[in-house]
Design a protein around this motif. Structure first.
Motif, PDB file in Angstrom:
ATOM      1  N   GLY A   6       0.815  -1.208   0.000  1.00  0.00           N
ATOM      2  CA  GLY A   6       0.000   0.000   0.000  1.00  0.00           C
ATOM      3  C   GLY A   6       0.851   1.261   0.000  1.00  0.00           C
ATOM      4  O   GLY A   6       0.553   2.229  -0.700  1.00  0.00           O
ATOM      5  N   GLU A   7       1.908   1.242   0.766  1.00  0.00           N
ATOM      6  CA  GLU A   7       2.794   2.418   0.839  1.00  0.00           C
ATOM      7  C   GLU A   7       3.495   2.653  -0.502  1.00  0.00           C
ATOM      8  O   GLU A   7       3.617   3.794  -0.955  1.00  0.00           O
ATOM      9  CB  GLU A   7       3.819   2.246   1.960  1.00  0.00           C
ATOM     10  N   GLU A   8       3.922   1.591  -1.143  1.00  0.00           N
ATOM     11  CA  GLU A   8       4.535   1.726  -2.472  1.00  0.00           C
ATOM     12  C   GLU A   8       3.511   2.235  -3.485  1.00  0.00           C
ATOM     13  O   GLU A   8       3.830   3.103  -4.305  1.00  0.00           O
ATOM     14  CB  GLU A   8       5.107   0.386  -2.934  1.00  0.00           C
ATOM     15  N   ALA A   9       2.284   1.722  -3.411  1.00  0.00           N
ATOM     16  CA  ALA A   9       1.222   2.175  -4.313  1.00  0.00           C
ATOM     17  C   ALA A   9       0.919   3.653  -4.075  1.00  0.00           C
ATOM     18  O   ALA A   9       0.640   4.400  -5.010  1.00  0.00           O
ATOM     19  CB  ALA A   9      -0.036   1.336  -4.118  1.00  0.00           C
ATOM     20  N   ARG A  10       0.977   4.079  -2.813  1.00  0.00           N
ATOM     21  CA  ARG A  10       0.764   5.495  -2.492  1.00  0.00           C
ATOM     22  C   ARG A  10       1.812   6.368  -3.178  1.00  0.00           C
ATOM     23  O   ARG A  10       1.496   7.409  -3.749  1.00  0.00           O
ATOM     24  CB  ARG A  10       0.805   5.717  -0.979  1.00  0.00           C
ATOM     25  N   HIS A  11       3.065   5.955  -3.166  1.00  0.00           N
ATOM     26  CA  HIS A  11       4.133   6.728  -3.815  1.00  0.00           C
ATOM     27  C   HIS A  11       3.943   6.767  -5.332  1.00  0.00           C
ATOM     28  O   HIS A  11       4.138   7.814  -5.962  1.00  0.00           O
ATOM     29  CB  HIS A  11       5.512   6.163  -3.465  1.00  0.00           C
ATOM     30  N   ILE A  12       3.557   5.646  -5.902  1.00  0.00           N
ATOM     31  CA  ILE A  12       3.302   5.600  -7.341  1.00  0.00           C
ATOM     32  C   ILE A  12       2.120   6.506  -7.689  1.00  0.00           C
ATOM     33  O   ILE A  12       2.155   7.250  -8.672  1.00  0.00           O
ATOM     34  CB  ILE A  12       3.059   4.150  -7.800  1.00  0.00           C
ATOM     35  N   SER A  13       1.072   6.473  -6.869  1.00  0.00           N
ATOM     36  CA  SER A  13      -0.104   7.329  -7.094  1.00  0.00           C
ATOM     37  C   SER A  13       0.261   8.804  -7.021  1.00  0.00           C
ATOM     38  O   SER A  13      -0.228   9.607  -7.802  1.00  0.00           O
ATOM     39  CB  SER A  13      -1.195   7.010  -6.075  1.00  0.00           C
ATOM     40  N   ALA A  14       1.116   9.151  -6.078  1.00  0.00           N
ATOM     41  CA  ALA A  14       1.546  10.548  -5.949  1.00  0.00           C
ATOM     42  C   ALA A  14       2.302  10.997  -7.203  1.00  0.00           C
ATOM     43  O   ALA A  14       2.078  12.103  -7.712  1.00  0.00           O
ATOM     44  CB  ALA A  14       2.414  10.724  -4.711  1.00  0.00           C
ATOM     45  N   ARG A  15       3.166  10.148  -7.710  1.00  0.00           N
ATOM     46  CA  ARG A  15       3.915  10.489  -8.932  1.00  0.00           C
ATOM     47  C   ARG A  15       2.981  10.600 -10.129  1.00  0.00           C
ATOM     48  O   ARG A  15       3.111  11.524 -10.941  1.00  0.00           O
ATOM     49  CB  ARG A  15       5.009   9.459  -9.196  1.00  0.00           C
ATOM     50  N   LEU A  16       2.041   9.682 -10.242  1.00  0.00           N
ATOM     51  CA  LEU A  16       1.075   9.722 -11.331  1.00  0.00           C
ATOM     52  C   LEU A  16       0.213  10.978 -11.257  1.00  0.00           C
ATOM     53  O   LEU A  16      -0.009  11.657 -12.260  1.00  0.00           O
ATOM     54  CB  LEU A  16       0.195   8.471 -11.302  1.00  0.00           C
ATOM     55  N   SER A  56      -8.362  11.051  -9.915  1.00  0.00           N
ATOM     56  CA  SER A  56      -8.718  10.570  -8.579  1.00  0.00           C
ATOM     57  C   SER A  56      -8.417   9.078  -8.554  1.00  0.00           C
ATOM     58  O   SER A  56      -8.704   8.362  -9.513  1.00  0.00           O
ATOM     59  CB  SER A  56     -10.202  10.804  -8.296  1.00  0.00           C
ATOM     60  N   GLN A  57      -7.835   8.623  -7.438  1.00  0.00           N
ATOM     61  CA  GLN A  57      -7.381   7.235  -7.374  1.00  0.00           C
ATOM     62  C   GLN A  57      -7.798   6.580  -6.060  1.00  0.00           C
ATOM     63  O   GLN A  57      -7.593   7.142  -4.995  1.00  0.00           O
ATOM     64  CB  GLN A  57      -5.854   7.181  -7.480  1.00  0.00           C
ATOM     65  N   GLY A  58      -8.367   5.399  -6.174  1.00  0.00           N
ATOM     66  CA  GLY A  58      -8.672   4.575  -5.018  1.00  0.00           C
ATOM     67  C   GLY A  58      -7.767   3.360  -5.041  1.00  0.00           C
ATOM     68  O   GLY A  58      -7.640   2.698  -6.071  1.00  0.00           O
ATOM     69  N   ILE A  59      -7.139   3.070  -3.918  1.00  0.00           N
ATOM     70  CA  ILE A  59      -6.141   2.000  -3.866  1.00  0.00           C
ATOM     71  C   ILE A  59      -6.608   0.907  -2.903  1.00  0.00           C
ATOM     72  O   ILE A  59      -6.954   1.187  -1.754  1.00  0.00           O
ATOM     73  CB  ILE A  59      -4.785   2.544  -3.369  1.00  0.00           C
ATOM     74  N   ALA A  60      -6.597  -0.337  -3.387  1.00  0.00           N
ATOM     75  CA  ALA A  60      -6.867  -1.501  -2.550  1.00  0.00           C
ATOM     76  C   ALA A  60      -5.701  -2.471  -2.702  1.00  0.00           C
ATOM     77  O   ALA A  60      -5.120  -2.591  -3.787  1.00  0.00           O
ATOM     78  CB  ALA A  60      -8.174  -2.167  -2.950  1.00  0.00           C
ATOM     79  N   VAL A  61      -5.367  -3.159  -1.624  1.00  0.00           N
ATOM     80  CA  VAL A  61      -4.183  -4.014  -1.598  1.00  0.00           C
ATOM     81  C   VAL A  61      -4.602  -5.471  -1.362  1.00  0.00           C
ATOM     82  O   VAL A  61      -5.356  -5.765  -0.439  1.00  0.00           O
ATOM     83  CB  VAL A  61      -3.209  -3.562  -0.488  1.00  0.00           C
ATOM     84  N   PHE A  62      -4.084  -6.350  -2.205  1.00  0.00           N
ATOM     85  CA  PHE A  62      -4.292  -7.791  -2.064  1.00  0.00           C
ATOM     86  C   PHE A  62      -3.170  -8.375  -1.233  1.00  0.00           C
ATOM     87  O   PHE A  62      -2.015  -8.020  -1.459  1.00  0.00           O
ATOM     88  CB  PHE A  62      -4.294  -8.441  -3.449  1.00  0.00           C
ATOM     89  N   PHE A 118      -7.061  13.476  -6.003  1.00  0.00           N
ATOM     90  CA  PHE A 118      -6.145  12.959  -4.994  1.00  0.00           C
ATOM     91  C   PHE A 118      -6.225  11.440  -5.017  1.00  0.00           C
ATOM     92  O   PHE A 118      -6.744  10.854  -5.954  1.00  0.00           O
ATOM     93  CB  PHE A 118      -6.483  13.534  -3.618  1.00  0.00           C
ATOM     94  N   TYR A 119      -5.730  10.787  -3.989  1.00  0.00           N
ATOM     95  CA  TYR A 119      -5.745   9.326  -3.890  1.00  0.00           C
ATOM     96  C   TYR A 119      -5.870   8.942  -2.422  1.00  0.00           C
ATOM     97  O   TYR A 119      -5.558   9.732  -1.530  1.00  0.00           O
ATOM     98  CB  TYR A 119      -4.463   8.719  -4.478  1.00  0.00           C
ATOM     99  N   THR A 120      -6.358   7.740  -2.180  1.00  0.00           N
ATOM    100  CA  THR A 120      -6.395   7.224  -0.820  1.00  0.00           C
ATOM    101  C   THR A 120      -6.370   5.706  -0.841  1.00  0.00           C
ATOM    102  O   THR A 120      -6.784   5.078  -1.812  1.00  0.00           O
ATOM    103  CB  THR A 120      -7.623   7.732  -0.029  1.00  0.00           C
ATOM    104  N   LEU A 121      -5.873   5.156   0.222  1.00  0.00           N
ATOM    105  CA  LEU A 121      -5.858   3.703   0.414  1.00  0.00           C
ATOM    106  C   LEU A 121      -7.166   3.281   1.081  1.00  0.00           C
ATOM    107  O   LEU A 121      -7.678   3.982   1.963  1.00  0.00           O
ATOM    108  CB  LEU A 121      -4.709   3.302   1.318  1.00  0.00           C
ATOM    109  N   TYR A 122      -7.685   2.136   0.685  1.00  0.00           N
ATOM    110  CA  TYR A 122      -8.902   1.618   1.294  1.00  0.00           C
ATOM    111  C   TYR A 122      -8.723   1.462   2.803  1.00  0.00           C
ATOM    112  O   TYR A 122      -9.627   1.773   3.565  1.00  0.00           O
ATOM    113  CB  TYR A 122      -9.293   0.282   0.651  1.00  0.00           C
ATOM    114  N   GLU A 123      -7.556   1.014   3.239  1.00  0.00           N
ATOM    115  CA  GLU A 123      -7.341   0.816   4.678  1.00  0.00           C
ATOM    116  C   GLU A 123      -7.522   2.104   5.486  1.00  0.00           C
ATOM    117  O   GLU A 123      -7.872   2.051   6.648  1.00  0.00           O
ATOM    118  CB  GLU A 123      -5.973   0.205   4.949  1.00  0.00           C
ATOM    119  N   GLU A 124      -7.313   3.243   4.857  1.00  0.00           N
ATOM    120  CA  GLU A 124      -7.498   4.529   5.552  1.00  0.00           C
ATOM    121  C   GLU A 124      -8.970   4.849   5.741  1.00  0.00           C
ATOM    122  O   GLU A 124      -9.336   5.459   6.743  1.00  0.00           O
ATOM    123  CB  GLU A 124      -6.811   5.653   4.772  1.00  0.00           C
TER     124      GLU A 124
END
Length: 87
Positions: free
Chosen positions: A9-19, A43-49, A77-83
């Motif tokens: 999730g943290e890596e996806a957050r960094h990629i989302s910020a760059r995108l 706008s980005q929603g992130i979920a982690v398997f 913006f973007y957010t992780l589902y866990e948040e």
């Protein structure tokens, strides 16, 4: 949909910020958009398997829930589902 195998999730957050930064830098020239300069956003929603779900359909629902949370907060913006599941 962007799938990022073996990404936390943290890596996806960094990629989302760059995108997000790269998309915000894009301007559609006025000669292609009816006389106005058009700026883009994403706008980005992130979920982690398997953290958020180990079921494919449910994982997409988690990402969709996170995406709508972002859109309700103003978009671009973007957010992780866990948040959001903690709320």
């Amino acid at each position: 949909v962007i799938l990022l195998p073996r990404t936390s999730g943290e890596e996806a957050r960094h990629i989302s910020a760059r995108l997000l930064k790269k998309v915000k830098e894009i301007e559609i020239p006025s000669d292609l958009s009816g006389g106005k300069v058009v700026k883009l956003s994403i706008s980005q929603g992130i979920a982690v398997f398997p953290t958020d779900s180990d079921d494919m359909n449910d994982l997409f629902k988690c990402a969709d829930d996170a995406l709508y949370h972002v859109k309700q907060g103003g978009r671009g913006f973007y957010t992780l589902y866990e948040e959001i599941k903690k709320k």
